[in-house]
Design an enzyme around this catalytic site. Structure first.
Site, PDB file in Angstrom:
ATOM      1  N   TYR A  50     -10.907  -9.064  -9.823  1.00 43.75           N
ATOM      2  CA  TYR A  50      -9.433  -9.131  -9.828  1.00 43.75           C
ATOM      3  C   TYR A  50      -8.910  -9.905 -11.044  1.00 43.75           C
ATOM      4  O   TYR A  50      -7.723  -9.827 -11.360  1.00 43.75           O
ATOM      5  CB  TYR A  50      -8.885  -9.779  -8.545  1.00 43.75           C
ATOM      6  CG  TYR A  50      -9.202  -9.071  -7.244  1.00 43.75           C
ATOM      7  CD1 TYR A  50      -9.767  -7.796  -7.226  1.00 43.75           C
ATOM      8  CD2 TYR A  50      -8.935  -9.683  -6.018  1.00 43.75           C
ATOM      9  CE1 TYR A  50     -10.071  -7.160  -6.019  1.00 43.75           C
ATOM     10  CE2 TYR A  50      -9.230  -9.048  -4.813  1.00 43.75           C
ATOM     11  CZ  TYR A  50      -9.811  -7.793  -4.824  1.00 43.75           C
ATOM     12  OH  TYR A  50     -10.107  -7.186  -3.629  1.00 43.75           O
ATOM     13  N   HIS A 108     -19.092  -6.469  -3.219  1.00 39.37           N
ATOM     14  CA  HIS A 108     -17.779  -5.817  -3.244  1.00 39.37           C
ATOM     15  C   HIS A 108     -17.858  -4.331  -2.844  1.00 39.37           C
ATOM     16  O   HIS A 108     -17.000  -3.850  -2.104  1.00 39.37           O
ATOM     17  CB  HIS A 108     -17.176  -5.967  -4.646  1.00 39.37           C
ATOM     18  CG  HIS A 108     -15.687  -5.887  -4.684  1.00 39.37           C
ATOM     19  ND1 HIS A 108     -14.934  -6.618  -5.563  1.00 39.37           N
ATOM     20  CD2 HIS A 108     -14.807  -5.159  -3.969  1.00 39.37           C
ATOM     21  CE1 HIS A 108     -13.645  -6.349  -5.368  1.00 39.37           C
ATOM     22  NE2 HIS A 108     -13.541  -5.464  -4.409  1.00 39.37           N
TER      23      HIS A 108
HETATM   24  P1  NAD Z   1      -1.608  -4.182   1.330  1.00 41.80           P
HETATM   25  O1  NAD Z   1      -1.851  -3.137   2.366  1.00 41.80           O
HETATM   26  O2  NAD Z   1      -1.712  -5.608   1.684  1.00 41.80           O
HETATM   27  O3  NAD Z   1      -0.179  -3.851   0.717  1.00 41.80           O
HETATM   28  C1  NAD Z   1       0.410  -4.673  -0.248  1.00 41.80           C
HETATM   29  C2  NAD Z   1       1.684  -3.999  -0.723  1.00 41.80           C
HETATM   30  O4  NAD Z   1       2.526  -3.720   0.400  1.00 41.80           O
HETATM   31  C3  NAD Z   1       2.514  -4.880  -1.635  1.00 41.80           C
HETATM   32  O5  NAD Z   1       2.126  -4.721  -2.972  1.00 41.80           O
HETATM   33  C4  NAD Z   1       3.926  -4.356  -1.393  1.00 41.80           C
HETATM   34  O6  NAD Z   1       4.147  -3.205  -2.130  1.00 41.80           O
HETATM   35  C5  NAD Z   1       3.866  -3.982   0.067  1.00 41.80           C
HETATM   36  N1  NAD Z   1       4.350  -5.057   0.970  1.00 41.80           N
HETATM   37  C6  NAD Z   1       3.705  -6.191   1.338  1.00 41.80           C
HETATM   38  N2  NAD Z   1       4.459  -6.897   2.197  1.00 41.80           N
HETATM   39  C7  NAD Z   1       5.603  -6.208   2.369  1.00 41.80           C
HETATM   40  C8  NAD Z   1       6.774  -6.429   3.140  1.00 41.80           C
HETATM   41  N3  NAD Z   1       6.888  -7.504   3.909  1.00 41.80           N
HETATM   42  N4  NAD Z   1       7.759  -5.497   3.082  1.00 41.80           N
HETATM   43  C9  NAD Z   1       7.636  -4.399   2.307  1.00 41.80           C
HETATM   44  N5  NAD Z   1       6.557  -4.140   1.557  1.00 41.80           N
HETATM   45  C10 NAD Z   1       5.546  -5.034   1.585  1.00 41.80           C
HETATM   46  O7  NAD Z   1      -2.536  -3.790   0.082  1.00 41.80           O
HETATM   47  P2  NAD Z   1      -3.690  -4.440  -0.782  1.00 41.80           P
HETATM   48  O8  NAD Z   1      -3.214  -5.489  -1.688  1.00 41.80           O
HETATM   49  O9  NAD Z   1      -4.385  -3.276  -1.364  1.00 41.80           O
HETATM   50  O10 NAD Z   1      -4.701  -5.083   0.284  1.00 41.80           O
HETATM   51  C11 NAD Z   1      -4.653  -6.443   0.672  1.00 41.80           C
HETATM   52  C12 NAD Z   1      -5.849  -7.193   0.168  1.00 41.80           C
HETATM   53  O11 NAD Z   1      -7.071  -6.580   0.592  1.00 41.80           O
HETATM   54  C13 NAD Z   1      -5.989  -7.209  -1.363  1.00 41.80           C
HETATM   55  O12 NAD Z   1      -5.047  -8.046  -1.976  1.00 41.80           O
HETATM   56  C14 NAD Z   1      -7.409  -7.654  -1.499  1.00 41.80           C
HETATM   57  O13 NAD Z   1      -7.527  -9.045  -1.260  1.00 41.80           O
HETATM   58  C15 NAD Z   1      -8.078  -6.849  -0.382  1.00 41.80           C
HETATM   59  N6  NAD Z   1      -8.646  -5.578  -0.879  1.00 41.80           N
HETATM   60  C16 NAD Z   1     -10.005  -5.449  -0.934  1.00 41.80           C
HETATM   61  C17 NAD Z   1     -10.610  -4.288  -1.387  1.00 41.80           C
HETATM   62  C18 NAD Z   1     -12.096  -4.171  -1.379  1.00 41.80           C
HETATM   63  O14 NAD Z   1     -12.632  -3.220  -1.959  1.00 41.80           O
HETATM   64  N7  NAD Z   1     -12.813  -5.075  -0.767  1.00 41.80           N
HETATM   65  C19 NAD Z   1      -9.801  -3.213  -1.829  1.00 41.80           C
HETATM   66  C20 NAD Z   1      -8.411  -3.342  -1.768  1.00 41.80           C
HETATM   67  C21 NAD Z   1      -7.851  -4.520  -1.286  1.00 41.80           C
END
Ligand code: NAD
Length: 273
Positions: A50, A108
């Site tokens: 990241y 990961h």
């Molecule tokens: P998420 O499902 O948490 O969505 C985040 C998005 O949702 C934000 O950017 C925004 O656009 C919207 N959002 C968030 N809160 C909101 C609200 N209250 N109202 C309206 N819109 C809102 O997506 P993410 O970031 O992909 O996933 C969360 C975490 O999971 C990542 O930050 C990371 O730490 C982890 N992750 C891990 C992997 C992996 O391969 N292990 C892959 C993707 C994500």
């Protein structure tokens, strides 16, 4: 607010709810994570790839929160374990985070074709016994990859972090995790905002006077998953955390379960890369 904790299979406790920082740009990571810590989040999910571990570490250092009150996860990038560089990769992450240990270190992605993830797992076991990480786990592992780890490993992964949201629930993976006593972590738990207009989500939000995001968060919490939604917007960081004052009914949970549509947002673990 008391965030519930889940006891992992190695005895450590993890806050069930945290803050994720994928796609949080490095130059604002310190500010964004500082906001999350101020609101009350104590569990942060980052990864070497990241590119924002330094910002996360700076926010932690500035917060003055005692280390034992925080739960910090980072992840081993695929290129590092392909190169046999696993043990150095965690040391580099710790240096960037300014920490002596992380609470959880994850592989990961399995990138399974050459099975190098199995060597990586043995290296994680060593890092755990050296005290550089308390718990060790995996991410994006399919049941067949968990079976292989179970065959060669001395330690069972504490968690498996996979894509789960109402449109892609991966119940087969959740069942395999449960069979091994592995806790399920849901990534992209809000489907990156793509399920907020769905009828059952909107209806529950109206019924409880909360936001669609808060409904989806409760759906995960009440089904026992660990999650860490991401936002860079201060009001959303705060409102996403304000989810411990209402409860969805069984009918509302079931209606959200009905949104399954094989709606994968990320890569398929067998194909990446
Ligand atoms: P998420 O499902 O948490 O969505 C985040 C998005 O949702 C934000 O950017 C925004 O656009 C919207 N959002 C968030 N809160 C909101 C609200 N209250 N109202 C309206 N819109 C809102 O997506 P993410 O970031 O992909 O996933 C969360 C975490 O999971 C990542 O930050 C990371 O730490 C982890 N992750 C891990 C992997 C992996 O391969 N292990 C892959 C993707 C994500």
């Amino acid at each position: 607010t008391a965030v519930p904790t889940i006891k992992l299979n190695d005895g450590y406790e993890i806050p069930q709810f945290g803050f994720g920082v994928w796609q949080v740009p490095a130059d604002i990571a310190e500010e964004v994570v500082s906001k999350a810590l101020e609101v009350g989040y104590r569990h942060i999910d980052t990864a070497a790839v990241y590119g924002n571990e330094e910002g996360v570490g700076a926010a932690i250092a500035k917060s003055g929160i005692p280390r034992e009150e925080l739960f910090v996860t980072t992840k081993l990038w695929v290129g590092d374990f392909k190169d046999g560089n696993t043990k150095q990769a965690l040391r580099t992450s710790l240096q960037k985070l300014g920490l002596e240990y992380v609470d959880l270190y994850l592989i990961h992605w399995p990138s399974p074709n050459d099975e190098k993830y199995l060597e990586a797992w043995k290296a994680l076991e060593e890092l755990q016994s050296e005290g550089l990480t308390r718990s060790i786990g995996v991410s994006n592992f399919l049941p067949e990859h968990l079976d292989k780890v179970a065959e060669i490993g001395s330690v069972t992964p504490a968690v498996n972090q996979v894509e789960i949201h109402p449109a892609l629930q991966q119940r087969d993976i959740q069942a395999a995790n449960e069979k091994y006593g592995i806790a399920t972590q849901a990534w992209s738990p809000l489907a990156q905002g793509q399920v907020f207009d769905e009828e059952p989500v909107k209806a529950a939000a109206e019924a409880h006077g909360v936001s669609p995001a808060q409904v989806v968060i409760r759906w995960h919490l009440q089904q026992g998953r660990i999650l860490f939604p991401k936002s860079v917007t201060p009001e959303r960081i705060a409102s996403n955390f304000d989810v411990f004052g209402f409860e969805l009914t069984d009918e509302e949970l079931a209606a959200i379960d009905g949104l399954e549509r094989d709606g994968r947002l990320g890569k398929h673990p067998a194909e990446f890369f």
